[in-house]
Design an enzyme around this catalytic site. Structure first.
Site, PDB file in Angstrom:
ATOM      1  N   ARG A   1      -1.622 -14.207   3.558  1.00  0.00           N
ATOM      2  CA  ARG A   1      -2.328 -13.560   4.676  1.00  0.00           C
ATOM      3  C   ARG A   1      -1.630 -13.876   6.003  1.00  0.00           C
ATOM      4  NH1 ARG A   1      -7.367 -10.870   3.600  1.00  0.00           N
ATOM      5  NH2 ARG A   1      -7.906 -11.066   5.787  1.00  0.00           N
TER       6      ARG A   1
ATOM      7  N   ASN B   1      -2.367  -0.005   7.147  1.00  0.00           N
ATOM      8  CA  ASN B   1      -1.766  -1.270   7.590  1.00  0.00           C
ATOM      9  C   ASN B   1      -0.865  -1.896   6.526  1.00  0.00           C
ATOM     10  OD1 ASN B   1      -3.677  -2.083   5.794  1.00  0.00           O
ATOM     11  ND2 ASN B   1      -4.747  -3.469   7.169  1.00  0.00           N
TER      12      ASN B   1
ATOM     13  N   THR C   1      -5.264  -7.853  10.417  1.00  0.00           N
ATOM     14  CA  THR C   1      -5.616  -6.556   9.810  1.00  0.00           C
ATOM     15  C   THR C   1      -5.088  -5.377  10.627  1.00  0.00           C
ATOM     16  OG1 THR C   1      -7.626  -7.575   8.954  1.00  0.00           O
ATOM     17  CG2 THR C   1      -7.591  -5.162   9.028  1.00  0.00           C
TER      18      THR C   1
ATOM     19  N   PHE D   1     -14.710   3.533   8.644  1.00  0.00           N
ATOM     20  CA  PHE D   1     -13.364   3.817   8.142  1.00  0.00           C
ATOM     21  C   PHE D   1     -13.293   3.933   6.619  1.00  0.00           C
ATOM     22  CE2 PHE D   1     -13.670  -0.857   8.768  1.00  0.00           C
ATOM     23  CZ  PHE D   1     -13.365  -1.314   7.482  1.00  0.00           C
TER      24      PHE D   1
ATOM     25  N   LYS E   1       0.831  -1.213   0.000  1.00  0.00           N
ATOM     26  CA  LYS E   1       0.000   0.000   0.000  1.00  0.00           C
ATOM     27  C   LYS E   1       0.868   1.267   0.000  1.00  0.00           C
ATOM     28  CE  LYS E   1      -4.086  -2.231   2.045  1.00  0.00           C
ATOM     29  NZ  LYS E   1      -4.998  -2.263   3.232  1.00  0.00           N
TER      30      LYS E   1
ATOM     31  N   ARG F   1       2.608  -6.790   8.840  1.00  0.00           N
ATOM     32  CA  ARG F   1       1.795  -5.670   9.346  1.00  0.00           C
ATOM     33  C   ARG F   1       2.247  -5.245  10.734  1.00  0.00           C
ATOM     34  NH1 ARG F   1      -4.078  -7.729   7.133  1.00  0.00           N
ATOM     35  NH2 ARG F   1      -4.316  -6.267   5.403  1.00  0.00           N
TER      36      ARG F   1
HETATM   37  P1  IDP Z   1      -8.028  -7.158   5.347  1.00  0.00           P
HETATM   38  O1  IDP Z   1      -7.275  -6.115   4.533  1.00  0.00           O
HETATM   39  O2  IDP Z   1      -7.162  -7.752   6.429  1.00  0.00           O
HETATM   40  O3  IDP Z   1      -8.707  -8.192   4.490  1.00  0.00           O
HETATM   41  P2  IDP Z   1     -10.615  -5.878   5.737  1.00  0.00           P
HETATM   42  O4  IDP Z   1     -11.521  -6.112   6.895  1.00  0.00           O
HETATM   43  O5  IDP Z   1     -11.020  -6.464   4.406  1.00  0.00           O
HETATM   44  O6  IDP Z   1      -9.156  -6.384   6.160  1.00  0.00           O
HETATM   45  O7  IDP Z   1     -10.451  -4.305   5.585  1.00  0.00           O
HETATM   46  C1  IDP Z   1      -9.929  -3.707   4.419  1.00  0.00           C
HETATM   47  C2  IDP Z   1      -8.986  -2.590   4.835  1.00  0.00           C
HETATM   48  O8  IDP Z   1      -9.738  -1.582   5.534  1.00  0.00           O
HETATM   49  C3  IDP Z   1      -7.906  -2.988   5.843  1.00  0.00           C
HETATM   50  O9  IDP Z   1      -6.791  -3.609   5.228  1.00  0.00           O
HETATM   51  C4  IDP Z   1      -7.579  -1.653   6.476  1.00  0.00           C
HETATM   52  O10 IDP Z   1      -6.766  -0.853   5.603  1.00  0.00           O
HETATM   53  C5  IDP Z   1      -8.963  -1.012   6.581  1.00  0.00           C
HETATM   54  N1  IDP Z   1      -9.616  -1.330   7.878  1.00  0.00           N
HETATM   55  C6  IDP Z   1     -10.149  -2.518   8.246  1.00  0.00           C
HETATM   56  N2  IDP Z   1     -10.647  -2.479   9.496  1.00  0.00           N
HETATM   57  C7  IDP Z   1     -10.436  -1.222   9.935  1.00  0.00           C
HETATM   58  C8  IDP Z   1     -10.722  -0.563  11.203  1.00  0.00           C
HETATM   59  O11 IDP Z   1     -11.280  -1.132  12.143  1.00  0.00           O
HETATM   60  N3  IDP Z   1     -10.338   0.741  11.287  1.00  0.00           N
HETATM   61  C9  IDP Z   1      -9.722   1.403  10.274  1.00  0.00           C
HETATM   62  N4  IDP Z   1      -9.433   0.827   9.078  1.00  0.00           N
HETATM   63  C10 IDP Z   1      -9.778  -0.479   8.911  1.00  0.00           C
HETATM   64 MG    MG Z   2     -10.350  -8.012   3.157  1.00  0.00          MG
END
Ligand code: IDP
Ligand code: MG
Length: 161
Positions: free
Chosen positions: A95, A125, A101, A67, A18, A115
Site C-alpha cells: 500500500r 487509480n 487512493t 462512485f 487494474k 498511483r
Molecule cells: P483503496 O483501493 O485505496 O483501498 P477504497 O476506498 O477501498 O480505496 O476504494 C476502492 C476503489 O474505489 C479505489 O481504489 C478507487 O478505484 C475507487 N474510489 C475510491 N474512492 C473514490 C472516489 O472518491 N471517487 C471515485 N472513485 C473512488
Molecule cells: Mg480498499
C-alpha cells in the site's frame, strides 16, 4: 512447555494491476520491475476479466457510494492482473508503494508512488492492495481458490520459529 515464537513477519497480500494499466504492456513490465526492486516475491499471478457480478461482489463494501457504478464499469472494462505478493510487512509496504487512493493527492503528497505515476483519476487509480491480513486471505481466495493461505502462514511461522 513454553515455546517462544517469533512474531510472524513475512506476509501475503493481494495486489491488482487494474485494467487501465494492463491495456499498456510496457507499463505492466515497468511495474513488475518496481515490484522486484521493492523485494516482493510474486507468489502467484493471474490475468483475468471480471463479470459485473464479480466486480460488485469484490467491491461490496462500497455499494451505495457515488462512485460504485463507475468503479464496477472500470473493473469490467478489460483484462487485469491479480498477484499474490509476499514480503515482510507486505500489506503495509504494498500500500505504501502504490500510494494514496486518489492519484492527484498522491502526486502532491507521495509523488514517487505508483498511483501518482500511473493513476489516471480517483476511480481509475490503476492498483489495488489488501488492507489487513483478514482481507488479504479473503481476497487471495477469490482469485486463487486453490491457494491455501492458512497453510502458507502455518509453514512460514514454523520455518521462522
Ligand atoms: P483503496 O483501493 O485505496 O483501498 P477504497 O476506498 O477501498 O480505496 O476504494 C476502492 C476503489 O474505489 C479505489 O481504489 C478507487 O478505484 C475507487 N474510489 C475510491 N474512492 C473514490 C472516489 O472518491 N471517487 C471515485 N472513485 C473512488
Ligand atoms: Mg480498499
Amino acid at each position: 512447555m513454553f515455546k517462544p515464537t517469533l512474531p510472524l513477519c513475512r506476509q501475503l497480500t493481494l495486489g491488482l494491476l487494474k485494467p487501465d494499466l494492463c491495456a499498456n504492456p510496457l507499463a505492466v513490465s515497468q511495474i513488475h520491475k518496481r515490484i522486484q526492486e521493492a523485494k516482493f516475491e510474486v507468489v502467484e499471478s493471474r490475468d483475468l476479466v471480471w463479470t459485473k457480478a464479480e466486480a460488485e461482489k469484490f467491491y461490496g463494501e462500497h455499494k451505495g457510494k457515488f462512485f460504485f457504478e463507475r468503479l464496477v464499469g472500470y473493473m469490467t472494462s478489460g483484462p487485469f492482473q491479480a498477484l499474490i505478493l509476499s514480503k515482510d510487512n507486505a500489506i503495509k509496504d504494498w500500500r505504501g508503494l502504490i500510494g494514496p487512493t486518489h492519484p492527484v493527492r498522491a502526486a502532491i503528497n507521495a509523488p514517487d508512488t505508483l498511483r501518482s505515476i500511473y493513476g489516471l483519476t480517483d476511480t481509475r487509480n490503476s492498483f489495488h492492495g489488501s488492507d489487513s491480513d483478514e482481507t488479504a486471505k479473503r481476497e487471495i481466495e477469490i482469485f486463487f481458490p486453490e491457494f491455501d493461505v492458512d497453510q502458507w502462514r502455518a509453514k512460514e511461522t514454523t520455518s521462522t520459529s
